[in-house]
Design an enzyme around this catalytic site. Structure first.
Site, PDB file in Angstrom:
ATOM      1  N   CYS A 135      -6.237  -2.328   2.252  1.00 32.62           N
ATOM      2  CA  CYS A 135      -6.834  -1.717   3.433  1.00 32.62           C
ATOM      3  C   CYS A 135      -8.348  -1.543   3.234  1.00 32.62           C
ATOM      4  CB  CYS A 135      -6.125  -0.410   3.758  1.00 32.62           C
ATOM      5  SG  CYS A 135      -6.430   0.191   5.435  1.00 32.62           S
ATOM      6  N   HIS A 192      -0.475  -2.047   3.834  1.00 33.81           N
ATOM      7  CA  HIS A 192      -0.202  -1.195   2.671  1.00 33.81           C
ATOM      8  C   HIS A 192       1.080  -1.644   1.972  1.00 33.81           C
ATOM      9  CE1 HIS A 192      -3.255   2.045   3.095  1.00 33.81           C
ATOM     10  NE2 HIS A 192      -3.307   1.527   4.313  1.00 33.81           N
ATOM     11  N   GLU A 229       2.211  -0.852  -0.814  1.00 33.37           N
ATOM     12  CA  GLU A 229       2.880   0.249  -1.523  1.00 33.37           C
ATOM     13  C   GLU A 229       3.851   1.007  -0.621  1.00 33.37           C
ATOM     14  OE1 GLU A 229      -0.521   2.414   0.477  1.00 33.37           O
ATOM     15  OE2 GLU A 229      -0.123   0.408  -0.323  1.00 33.37           O
TER      16      GLU A 229
END
Length: 263
Positions: A114, A214, A216
């Site tokens: 990001c 993202h 994660e």
């Protein structure tokens, strides 16, 4: 037995509350460390520090992750701030640019997430769209404050990201800015349906990729696994091992570069 690669994660520097405390803190969502550890890496947090120390810090690492966060200062790419652009966090910008420069100089793996991808583009001389809805006409990349949402991205065949995540898939998103003009040595590796650049990668480094989403928070673990695999390979083949790390026998690589895909 090979040591797991040591991967540095950049952090916010912000006021935080826990228990009875309300103090300045170096903070980062635990999901970043969780996903790297799940992929076999070891993690260390890199809170903002004096840029002059970055080379020493990066010299002890096998890879870095430039994490998400505040808007990059528009002054870094010669722009006037948009009314919707957040206040600059110059200490973090300066530190992370120094960390990135040191990692690129050593040619160790880099993953930008990001804000991290946007910083990679700005560092390479590129620019950003400061408020994406002005360009694409909708809020689909960041519809709700404080929540990740999903939208589709399509990767570019022949790129590293395209090999890891072929075709079109849903990703976890939360951003109101995006890449505008590409920096030198970077190529687009994925786009959203509205044309927004969703991933980029370097043509000059062995492994330097950025994703606007993202990983994660989503199910696209191959991106993080590829970073850890590249970091392990880098650690095993580094002719000048990082301070405090044992020298290990190099593994062979079929194409002489970091692996582009892991299973």
């Amino acid at each position: 037995m090979p040591q797991p690669p040591l991967i540095g994660l950049t952090t916010y520097l912000a006021n935080a509350q826990w228990g009875e405390w309300d103090l300045p803190a170096a903070v980062l969502p635990a999901a970043y460390a969780d996903c790297v550890q799940a992929a076999g890496g070891r993690t260390v947090l890199l809170p903002p520090d004096a840029p002059a120390t970055a080379a020493d810090v990066v010299g002890r690492l096998d890879a870095i992750v430039l994490t998400g966060g505040e808007d990059v200062d528009p002054a870094l790419y010669g722009a006037v701030p948009h009314p919707r652009t957040g206040p600059p966090v110059r200490e973090r910008d300066a530190w992370e640019r120094a960390v990135l420069a040191a990692a690129l100089a050593r040619d160790i793996p880099v993953l930008g997430v990001c804000r991290g991808m946007q910083l990679m583009n700005v560092h390479a001389g590129g620019t950003l769209i400061q408020h994406l809805p002005d360009t694409v006409g909708h809020h689909g990349h960041n519809p709700y404050r404080g929540h990740f949402c999903a939208h589709a991205v399509t990767t570019v065949p022949g790129t590293r990201i395209g090999a890891l995540l072929p075709g079109t898939r849903q990703v976890a998103t939360h951003h109101h800015q995006a890449v505008d003009r590409l920096g030198a040595g970077l190529i687009v590796a994925a786009r959203a349906a509205d044309g927004t650049v969703e991933a980029l990668e370097s043509t000059r480094q062995r492994f330097a990729v950025g994703v606007q989403w993202h990983p994660e928070m989503g199910a696209d673990a191959p991106v993080v696994h590829a970073l850890v695999a590249a970091a392990a390979f880098a650690a095993d083949t580094d002719e000048a091992p990082a301070v405090g790390r044992k020298e290990r026998k190099a593994r062979s690589s079929p194409d002489g570069i970091f692996p582009a895909q892991v299973s």
